[in-house]
Design a protein around this motif. Structure first.
Motif, PDB file in Angstrom:
ATOM      1  N   ASP A  54      -8.224   3.073 -22.707  1.00 26.33           N
ATOM      2  CA  ASP A  54      -7.518   3.014 -23.982  1.00 26.33           C
ATOM      3  C   ASP A  54      -7.924   1.756 -24.742  1.00 26.33           C
ATOM      4  OD1 ASP A  54      -4.015   3.512 -24.915  1.00 26.33           O
ATOM      5  OD2 ASP A  54      -5.804   3.171 -26.115  1.00 26.33           O
ATOM      6  N   THR A  55      -8.333   1.940 -25.980  1.00 25.91           N
ATOM      7  CA  THR A  55      -8.852   0.804 -26.757  1.00 25.91           C
ATOM      8  C   THR A  55      -7.739  -0.081 -27.308  1.00 25.91           C
ATOM      9  OG1 THR A  55      -8.966   2.213 -28.720  1.00 25.91           O
ATOM     10  CG2 THR A  55     -10.964   2.020 -27.385  1.00 25.91           C
ATOM     11  N   LEU A  56      -6.523   0.354 -27.216  1.00 26.97           N
ATOM     12  CA  LEU A  56      -5.389  -0.479 -27.634  1.00 26.97           C
ATOM     13  C   LEU A  56      -4.715  -0.977 -26.366  1.00 26.97           C
ATOM     14  CD1 LEU A  56      -3.712  -1.528 -30.031  1.00 26.97           C
ATOM     15  CD2 LEU A  56      -2.255   0.500 -29.769  1.00 26.97           C
ATOM     16  N   VAL A  57      -4.760  -2.287 -26.176  1.00 28.14           N
ATOM     17  CA  VAL A  57      -4.209  -2.857 -24.951  1.00 28.14           C
ATOM     18  C   VAL A  57      -3.000  -3.698 -25.279  1.00 28.14           C
ATOM     19  CG1 VAL A  57      -6.356  -2.808 -23.679  1.00 28.14           C
ATOM     20  CG2 VAL A  57      -5.839  -4.786 -25.066  1.00 28.14           C
ATOM     21  N   GLN A  58      -2.026  -3.589 -24.415  1.00 25.92           N
ATOM     22  CA  GLN A  58      -0.794  -4.358 -24.583  1.00 25.92           C
ATOM     23  C   GLN A  58      -0.840  -5.589 -23.684  1.00 25.92           C
ATOM     24  OE1 GLN A  58       1.464  -3.381 -26.889  1.00 25.92           O
ATOM     25  NE2 GLN A  58       0.026  -1.700 -27.342  1.00 25.92           N
ATOM     26  N   GLY A  59      -0.287  -6.678 -24.175  1.00 25.86           N
ATOM     27  CA  GLY A  59      -0.273  -7.897 -23.392  1.00 25.86           C
ATOM     28  C   GLY A  59       1.125  -8.457 -23.261  1.00 25.86           C
ATOM     29  N   ILE A  60       1.156  -9.699 -22.847  1.00 22.21           N
ATOM     30  CA  ILE A  60       2.436 -10.377 -22.705  1.00 22.21           C
ATOM     31  C   ILE A  60       2.895 -10.913 -24.044  1.00 22.21           C
ATOM     32  CG2 ILE A  60       1.980 -10.955 -20.294  1.00 22.21           C
ATOM     33  CD1 ILE A  60       1.365 -13.828 -21.263  1.00 22.21           C
ATOM     34  N   GLY A  62       4.558  -9.743 -26.399  1.00 19.36           N
ATOM     35  CA  GLY A  62       4.564  -8.845 -27.535  1.00 19.36           C
ATOM     36  C   GLY A  62       3.237  -8.698 -28.257  1.00 19.36           C
ATOM     37  N   PHE A  63       2.172  -9.224 -27.691  1.00 24.15           N
ATOM     38  CA  PHE A  63       0.853  -9.124 -28.309  1.00 24.15           C
ATOM     39  C   PHE A  63       0.134  -7.841 -27.899  1.00 24.15           C
ATOM     40  CE2 PHE A  63       0.164 -13.091 -30.512  1.00 24.15           C
ATOM     41  CZ  PHE A  63       1.079 -13.957 -29.934  1.00 24.15           C
ATOM     42  N   GLU A  64      -0.729  -7.389 -28.768  1.00 24.60           N
ATOM     43  CA  GLU A  64      -1.615  -6.291 -28.479  1.00 24.60           C
ATOM     44  C   GLU A  64      -2.966  -6.577 -29.116  1.00 24.60           C
ATOM     45  OE1 GLU A  64       0.227  -2.825 -30.266  1.00 24.60           O
ATOM     46  OE2 GLU A  64      -0.823  -3.173 -32.159  1.00 24.60           O
ATOM     47  N   ALA A  65      -3.986  -5.891 -28.638  1.00 28.74           N
ATOM     48  CA  ALA A  65      -5.319  -6.046 -29.219  1.00 28.74           C
ATOM     49  C   ALA A  65      -6.007  -4.693 -29.206  1.00 28.74           C
ATOM     50  CB  ALA A  65      -6.146  -7.069 -28.448  1.00 28.74           C
ATOM     51  N   GLU A  66      -6.863  -4.496 -30.182  1.00 31.98           N
ATOM     52  CA  GLU A  66      -7.576  -3.234 -30.291  1.00 31.98           C
ATOM     53  C   GLU A  66      -9.073  -3.471 -30.222  1.00 31.98           C
ATOM     54  OE1 GLU A  66      -6.692  -0.913 -33.750  1.00 31.98           O
ATOM     55  OE2 GLU A  66      -7.589   0.902 -32.872  1.00 31.98           O
ATOM     56  N   PHE A  67      -9.712  -2.774 -29.320  1.00 32.53           N
ATOM     57  CA  PHE A  67     -11.162  -2.837 -29.176  1.00 32.53           C
ATOM     58  C   PHE A  67     -11.796  -1.799 -30.100  1.00 32.53           C
ATOM     59  CE2 PHE A  67     -15.289  -3.127 -27.617  1.00 32.53           C
ATOM     60  CZ  PHE A  67     -15.744  -1.930 -27.094  1.00 32.53           C
ATOM     61  N   LYS A  68     -12.684  -2.249 -30.960  1.00 34.00           N
ATOM     62  CA  LYS A  68     -13.407  -1.350 -31.859  1.00 34.00           C
ATOM     63  C   LYS A  68     -14.895  -1.576 -31.648  1.00 34.00           C
ATOM     64  CE  LYS A  68      -9.861  -0.953 -35.449  1.00 34.00           C
ATOM     65  NZ  LYS A  68      -9.547  -1.078 -36.898  1.00 34.00           N
ATOM     66  N   ARG A  69     -15.496  -0.654 -30.931  1.00 31.82           N
ATOM     67  CA  ARG A  69     -16.908  -0.805 -30.596  1.00 31.82           C
ATOM     68  C   ARG A  69     -17.775  -0.802 -31.852  1.00 31.82           C
ATOM     69  NH1 ARG A  69     -19.570   0.176 -25.903  1.00 31.82           N
ATOM     70  NH2 ARG A  69     -17.759   1.260 -25.046  1.00 31.82           N
ATOM     71  N   SER A  70     -17.432   0.060 -32.812  1.00 40.17           N
ATOM     72  CA  SER A  70     -18.265   0.195 -34.026  1.00 40.17           C
ATOM     73  C   SER A  70     -18.290  -1.101 -34.840  1.00 40.17           C
ATOM     74  CB  SER A  70     -17.756   1.338 -34.889  1.00 40.17           C
ATOM     75  OG  SER A  70     -16.421   1.077 -35.313  1.00 40.17           O
ATOM     76  N   ASN A  75      -9.513  -7.591 -32.133  1.00 43.85           N
ATOM     77  CA  ASN A  75      -8.533  -8.371 -32.868  1.00 43.85           C
ATOM     78  C   ASN A  75      -7.171  -8.353 -32.185  1.00 43.85           C
ATOM     79  OD1 ASN A  75     -10.595  -8.809 -34.683  1.00 43.85           O
ATOM     80  ND2 ASN A  75      -9.773  -7.420 -36.239  1.00 43.85           N
ATOM     81  N   LEU A  76      -6.540  -9.475 -32.244  1.00 39.39           N
ATOM     82  CA  LEU A  76      -5.220  -9.656 -31.626  1.00 39.39           C
ATOM     83  C   LEU A  76      -4.149  -9.482 -32.684  1.00 39.39           C
ATOM     84  CD1 LEU A  76      -3.770 -10.649 -28.951  1.00 39.39           C
ATOM     85  CD2 LEU A  76      -3.790 -12.927 -30.001  1.00 39.39           C
ATOM     86  N   ARG A  77      -3.071  -8.779 -32.337  1.00 37.10           N
ATOM     87  CA  ARG A  77      -2.021  -8.519 -33.316  1.00 37.10           C
ATOM     88  C   ARG A  77      -0.645  -8.739 -32.698  1.00 37.10           C
ATOM     89  NH1 ARG A  77      -5.148  -3.371 -34.824  1.00 37.10           N
ATOM     90  NH2 ARG A  77      -3.643  -2.281 -33.507  1.00 37.10           N
ATOM     91  N   LYS A  78       0.277  -9.036 -33.596  1.00 40.20           N
ATOM     92  CA  LYS A  78       1.684  -9.094 -33.214  1.00 40.20           C
ATOM     93  C   LYS A  78       2.496  -8.709 -34.438  1.00 40.20           C
ATOM     94  CE  LYS A  78       5.173 -11.790 -30.786  1.00 40.20           C
ATOM     95  NZ  LYS A  78       5.487 -13.024 -30.016  1.00 40.20           N
ATOM     96  N   PRO A  79       3.435  -7.794 -34.303  1.00 35.48           N
ATOM     97  CA  PRO A  79       4.144  -7.298 -35.480  1.00 35.48           C
ATOM     98  C   PRO A  79       5.071  -8.331 -36.127  1.00 35.48           C
ATOM     99  CG  PRO A  79       4.939  -6.229 -33.476  1.00 35.48           C
ATOM    100  CD  PRO A  79       3.776  -7.051 -33.087  1.00 35.48           C
ATOM    101  N   SER A  80       5.600  -9.256 -35.325  1.00 36.47           N
ATOM    102  CA  SER A  80       6.549 -10.224 -35.879  1.00 36.47           C
ATOM    103  C   SER A  80       6.445 -11.512 -35.057  1.00 36.47           C
ATOM    104  CB  SER A  80       7.973  -9.671 -35.820  1.00 36.47           C
ATOM    105  OG  SER A  80       8.906 -10.633 -36.279  1.00 36.47           O
ATOM    106  N   VAL A  81       5.960 -12.562 -35.686  1.00 32.99           N
ATOM    107  CA  VAL A  81       5.735 -13.796 -34.929  1.00 32.99           C
ATOM    108  C   VAL A  81       6.997 -14.638 -34.880  1.00 32.99           C
ATOM    109  CG1 VAL A  81       3.276 -13.861 -35.440  1.00 32.99           C
ATOM    110  CG2 VAL A  81       4.880 -15.085 -36.932  1.00 32.99           C
ATOM    111  N   HIS A  82       7.072 -15.408 -33.818  1.00 30.64           N
ATOM    112  CA  HIS A  82       8.176 -16.326 -33.589  1.00 30.64           C
ATOM    113  C   HIS A  82       7.622 -17.737 -33.607  1.00 30.64           C
ATOM    114  CE1 HIS A  82      11.242 -18.335 -30.982  1.00 30.64           C
ATOM    115  NE2 HIS A  82      12.056 -17.564 -31.683  1.00 30.64           N
TER     116      HIS A  82
END
Lengths: 113, 113
Positions: A54-60, A62-70, A75-82
């Motif tokens: 799965d190209t969308l990986v969840q981390g600790i 509340g972070f997630e990252a998406e692998f885009k081969r193309s 990139n690392l993402r978080k919906p709401s930062v603290h």
């Protein structure tokens, strides 16, 4: 040669806002990718990793990252930062040939209250 | 579980004095071991890595040396410190396999005065 680019040296976001930290890599084969976080004066902590599947990986934290081969991106993402997310973030790719990690220069995240 | 210990946390040393930083890993056998340095505002620079006792690879020519006298002990040394040796030193370990993440110690802040 393998390389990792984090184009943003600093990023400032407001508390509660969404976050995306960019990472681009150069690697000839299927990459093994990592995101780490470093609080001031501390060591690095692994947030998440991508090996395959799965190209969308969840981390600790509340972070997630998406692998885009193309786009050769992870990139690392978080919906709401603290405010506690203020830290430096490093992207890395495993160099298969010699068991080392190739590191990006890091992105410093600043949180506005 | 595996743990990594790195000491001291902070160190202030005069120019020309020797250096010895120690790192030990518990809970695993035959790890890969790494010494990194972070200069102020810069990313991670790999200094040395080791895939076994007595096996040390140096990434950059410098005033420092490393040794691995035991399987889970990694030592960073210098005979005579330079001002330019100031920085944040991180020890890390990984499993002795390809494409695996690294686990970091808490770091040593070295100031050469």
């Amino acid at each position: 040669a393998q390389s990792v680019t984090q184009p943003d040296i600093h990023i400032t976001v407001s508390e509660g806002a969404s976050l995306e930290l960019r990472c681009n890599y150069s690697y000839g084969a299927t990459p093994y990718l990592f995101w780490y976080v470093q609080s001031p004066g501390q060591g690095l902590q692994l947030l998440l990793k991508y090996f395959s599947g799965d190209t969308l990986v969840q981390g600790i934290k509340g972070f997630e990252a998406e692998f885009k081969r193309s786009q050769s991106s992870f990139n690392l993402r978080k919906p709401s930062v603290h405010w506690s997310d203020a830290a430096e973030y490093f992207c890395a790719v495993a160099a298969y040939s010699n068991y080392q990690l190739i590191w990006g220069a890091g992105t410093k995240l600043i949180i506005k209250p | 579980s595996q743990t990594i210990h790195q000491w001291p946390a902070t160190l202030v040393q005069p120019v020309g004095s020797p250096l010895s930083l120690e790192c030990t890993v518990e809970g695993t056998s035959n790890p890969n071991l790494y010494w990194y340095r972070q200069a102020a505002g810069r990313g991670l620079q790999l200094l040395f890595y080791s895939v076994g006792i007595g096996q040390i690879s140096s990434e950059v020519p410098q005033n420092l040396s490393a040794s691995r006298p035991q399987d889970r002990q990694f030592i960073l040394s210098s005979k005579k410190l330079l001002l330019s040796d100031s920085g944040f030193y991180l020890c890390a370990w990984s499993y002795n396999t390809a494409n695996t993440e690294a686990f970091f110690g808490q770091g040593t802040r070295l100031t050469v005065v």
